[in-house]
Design a protein around this motif. Structure first.
Motif, PDB file in Angstrom:
ATOM      1  N   HIS A 186      47.157  36.925  25.474  1.00  0.00           N
ATOM      2  CA  HIS A 186      46.918  37.802  26.241  1.00  0.00           C
ATOM      3  C   HIS A 186      45.884  37.508  26.380  1.00  0.00           C
ATOM      4  O   HIS A 186      45.387  39.007  27.727  1.00  0.00           O
ATOM      5  CB  HIS A 186      47.074  39.210  25.294  1.00  0.00           C
ATOM      6  N   ALA A 187      45.049  37.902  25.905  1.00  0.00           N
ATOM      7  CA  ALA A 187      43.147  37.448  26.759  1.00  0.00           C
ATOM      8  C   ALA A 187      43.279  37.298  27.956  1.00  0.00           C
ATOM      9  O   ALA A 187      42.101  37.578  29.296  1.00  0.00           O
ATOM     10  CB  ALA A 187      42.351  36.977  26.221  1.00  0.00           C
ATOM     11  N   GLN A 188      43.883  36.083  28.301  1.00  0.00           N
ATOM     12  CA  GLN A 188      43.927  35.496  29.777  1.00  0.00           C
ATOM     13  C   GLN A 188      45.028  36.510  30.652  1.00  0.00           C
ATOM     14  O   GLN A 188      43.807  36.358  32.005  1.00  0.00           O
ATOM     15  CB  GLN A 188      44.730  34.625  30.099  1.00  0.00           C
ATOM     16  N   TYR A 189      45.342  37.531  30.192  1.00  0.00           N
ATOM     17  CA  TYR A 189      45.422  39.210  31.469  1.00  0.00           C
ATOM     18  C   TYR A 189      44.550  39.857  31.494  1.00  0.00           C
ATOM     19  O   TYR A 189      43.920  40.773  32.775  1.00  0.00           O
ATOM     20  CB  TYR A 189      46.966  39.149  31.386  1.00  0.00           C
ATOM     21  N   THR A 190      43.840  40.087  29.694  1.00  0.00           N
ATOM     22  CA  THR A 190      43.056  41.734  29.531  1.00  0.00           C
ATOM     23  C   THR A 190      41.882  41.399  30.311  1.00  0.00           C
ATOM     24  O   THR A 190      41.256  42.365  31.054  1.00  0.00           O
ATOM     25  CB  THR A 190      43.358  41.966  28.622  1.00  0.00           C
ATOM     26  N   THR A 191      41.212  39.654  30.594  1.00  0.00           N
ATOM     27  CA  THR A 191      39.735  40.001  31.742  1.00  0.00           C
ATOM     28  C   THR A 191      40.327  39.782  33.028  1.00  0.00           C
ATOM     29  O   THR A 191      39.543  40.259  33.268  1.00  0.00           O
ATOM     30  CB  THR A 191      39.582  38.220  31.039  1.00  0.00           C
ATOM     31  N   MET A 192      41.858  39.305  33.818  1.00  0.00           N
ATOM     32  CA  MET A 192      41.377  39.755  34.555  1.00  0.00           C
ATOM     33  C   MET A 192      41.505  40.961  35.593  1.00  0.00           C
ATOM     34  O   MET A 192      40.056  40.416  36.915  1.00  0.00           O
ATOM     35  CB  MET A 192      42.801  39.898  35.086  1.00  0.00           C
ATOM     36  N   PRO A 193      41.211  41.976  35.457  1.00  0.00           N
ATOM     37  CA  PRO A 193      40.855  43.414  35.797  1.00  0.00           C
ATOM     38  C   PRO A 193      39.154  43.352  36.044  1.00  0.00           C
ATOM     39  O   PRO A 193      38.462  43.537  37.626  1.00  0.00           O
ATOM     40  CB  PRO A 193      41.244  44.696  35.276  1.00  0.00           C
ATOM     41  N   ILE A 194      38.567  43.662  35.119  1.00  0.00           N
ATOM     42  CA  ILE A 194      36.997  43.853  35.418  1.00  0.00           C
ATOM     43  C   ILE A 194      36.562  41.754  35.587  1.00  0.00           C
ATOM     44  O   ILE A 194      35.977  42.207  36.701  1.00  0.00           O
ATOM     45  CB  ILE A 194      36.526  43.649  33.811  1.00  0.00           C
ATOM     46  N   PHE A 195      36.885  40.570  35.516  1.00  0.00           N
ATOM     47  CA  PHE A 195      36.385  39.813  36.435  1.00  0.00           C
ATOM     48  C   PHE A 195      36.296  39.972  37.546  1.00  0.00           C
ATOM     49  O   PHE A 195      35.935  39.701  38.665  1.00  0.00           O
ATOM     50  CB  PHE A 195      36.998  38.504  35.206  1.00  0.00           C
ATOM     51  N   MET A 196      37.838  40.207  38.424  1.00  0.00           N
ATOM     52  CA  MET A 196      38.353  40.553  39.998  1.00  0.00           C
ATOM     53  C   MET A 196      37.428  41.301  40.661  1.00  0.00           C
ATOM     54  O   MET A 196      37.332  41.092  41.762  1.00  0.00           O
ATOM     55  CB  MET A 196      39.556  40.616  40.158  1.00  0.00           C
ATOM     56  N   VAL A 197      37.257  42.392  39.651  1.00  0.00           N
ATOM     57  CA  VAL A 197      36.660  43.970  39.931  1.00  0.00           C
ATOM     58  C   VAL A 197      34.679  43.419  40.541  1.00  0.00           C
ATOM     59  O   VAL A 197      34.552  43.172  41.989  1.00  0.00           O
ATOM     60  CB  VAL A 197      36.240  44.860  39.518  1.00  0.00           C
ATOM     61  N   THR A 198      34.292  42.583  39.579  1.00  0.00           N
ATOM     62  CA  THR A 198      32.685  42.930  39.573  1.00  0.00           C
ATOM     63  C   THR A 198      32.939  41.183  40.717  1.00  0.00           C
ATOM     64  O   THR A 198      31.839  41.203  41.637  1.00  0.00           O
ATOM     65  CB  THR A 198      32.305  41.821  38.172  1.00  0.00           C
ATOM     66  N   LEU A 199      33.765  40.028  40.721  1.00  0.00           N
ATOM     67  CA  LEU A 199      33.638  39.110  41.805  1.00  0.00           C
ATOM     68  C   LEU A 199      33.359  40.028  42.710  1.00  0.00           C
ATOM     69  O   LEU A 199      33.198  39.453  43.612  1.00  0.00           O
ATOM     70  CB  LEU A 199      34.193  38.020  41.411  1.00  0.00           C
TER      71      LEU A 199
END
Length: 262
Positions: free
Chosen positions: A179-192
Motif C-alpha cells: 500500500h505504501a507504494q501508492y500512498t507515497t506517490m502524491p507527496i513525492f510527485m508534487v515535490t519533484l
C-alpha cells in the motif's frame, strides 16, 4: 518506486526478546536497531537495488541527461528526487513492513524509548541518503563548484528532515508495504514536480506559488546556494521550507501508528 520490505530484522538483528539489545541498555538500543536496519538494506538484494541504487541512478541520470540548465537547477532536482526516493519512499515502506510484521510492537515492549526506536529505524536510511547526495553533488561540484556550500548543506539537511517527517506521516495510514507504494506517490510527485516546474520556468512565472508549495522554496534555495545571487532572499526561502519541514514532523508525530492497521 522502492521495493516491498517483507522480512523483519527481529530474527537476525541484534535485538533480543522484548526488543532489548543484547546488553539491555537504553543507550545501545537505538544503535542496535539502526545496525539491524542497515543490515536489512544490504542483505535484501531487492531493497538494496531500490534504496541504494535507484537514488544514485536518478542522480546520475539527471546529470547525464543535461536538460536542467544551470548547476543549481540540477542540484535542486537531485536533492529533491534523491532524498524523496532514498528517505521518503524507503522509510515509509520499511515502517509499514515493520509494523505489519509486529516488529514495532515488540520493540515498544522493550526498554528502548519511542524516540530511540524511531531514530534507530530512520537514521540508517538518512545516512545512506546523505552518502548518495555527497557522491552525486560532489561530481557536480567538480564541474561547477557551488557558490555557497553552507547553504547547500542546509538545503540537504532540511530535505532529509522534511521527507523523514512525511515518511512517518504516510506510514501512519499505509496498511502494508504494498500500500505504501501508492500512498507515497502524491507527496513525492508534487515535490519533484514543483522542482522540475522551477527548472522549466525559473523565477518568472508564479514565483509566490512555487515558494509556498512543498519543495518549491527548497528548490529555489538550492539554486541560490549553487549559482550564487542575492542572499537577502534567503529568509524568504527558508520560511516556507522550514514550515513544510515542521508540518511534516508534526504530521508524523500525530499520524504514525505502532500497531498493525487493517
Amino acid at each position: 518506486m522502492t521495493s516491498v520490505v517483507t522480512s523483519s530484522p527481529a530474527s537476525t538483528g541484534p535485538t533480543g526478546p522484548g526488543g532489548t539489545s543484547p546488553s539491555g541498555s537504553n543507550r545501545s538500543g537505538p544503535v542496535a536497531i539502526g545496525v539491524a536496519e542497515l543490515r536489512m538494506l544490504v542483505r535484501n538484494r531487492t531493497v538494496a537495488l531500490s534504496a541504494l541504487l535507484l537514488p544514485l541512478a536518478f542522480g546520475a541520470g539527471t546529470f547525464l541527461f543535461g536538460v536542467y540548465g544551470t548547476g543549481g537547477m540540477l542540484a535542486g532536482v537531485q536533492i529533491v528526487g534523491m532524498v524523496g526516493l532514498g528517505v521518503y519512499i524507503t522509510a515509509t515502506t520499511t515502517l509499514a513492513a515493520r509494523r505489519q510484521s509486529l516488529y514495532l510492537k515488540r520493540l515498544r515492549s522493550g526498554s528502548v524509548s519511542d524516540a530511540g526506536i524511531i531514530g534507530g529505524l530512520v537514521l540508517p536510511a538518512m545516512a545512506v541518503s546523505l552518502a548518495q547526495i555527497v557522491i552525486v553533488l560532489g561530481v557536480l561540484a567538480v564541474r561547477e563548484p557551488p557558490a555557497n556550500p553552507a547553504l547547500v548543506i542546509a538545503a540537504v539537511i532540511i530535505a532529509e528532515v522534511m521527507f523523514a517527517g512525511f515518511a512517518f506521516a504516510t506510514a501512519g495510514f499505509s496498511t502494508s508495504p504494498e500500500h505504501a507504494q501508492y500512498t507515497t506517490m502524491p507527496i513525492f510527485m508534487v515535490t519533484l514536480g514543483v522542482a522540475i516546474w522551477w527548472t522549466l520556468t525559473g523565477a518568472d512565472d508564479l514565483l509566490w506559488l512555487k515558494r509556498v508549495l512543498p519543495g518549491g522554496g527548497l528548490m529555489e534555495l538550492a539554486v541560490l546556494a549553487w549559482n550564487g545571487g542575492d542572499l537577502s532572499v534567503v529568509p524568504v526561502l527558508l520560511a516556507p521550507t522550514l514550515v513544510w519541514a515542521a508540518l511534516a514532523v508534526v504530521a508524523g508525530m500525530r499520524l504514525f501508528r505502532w500497531e498493525p492497521r487493517h
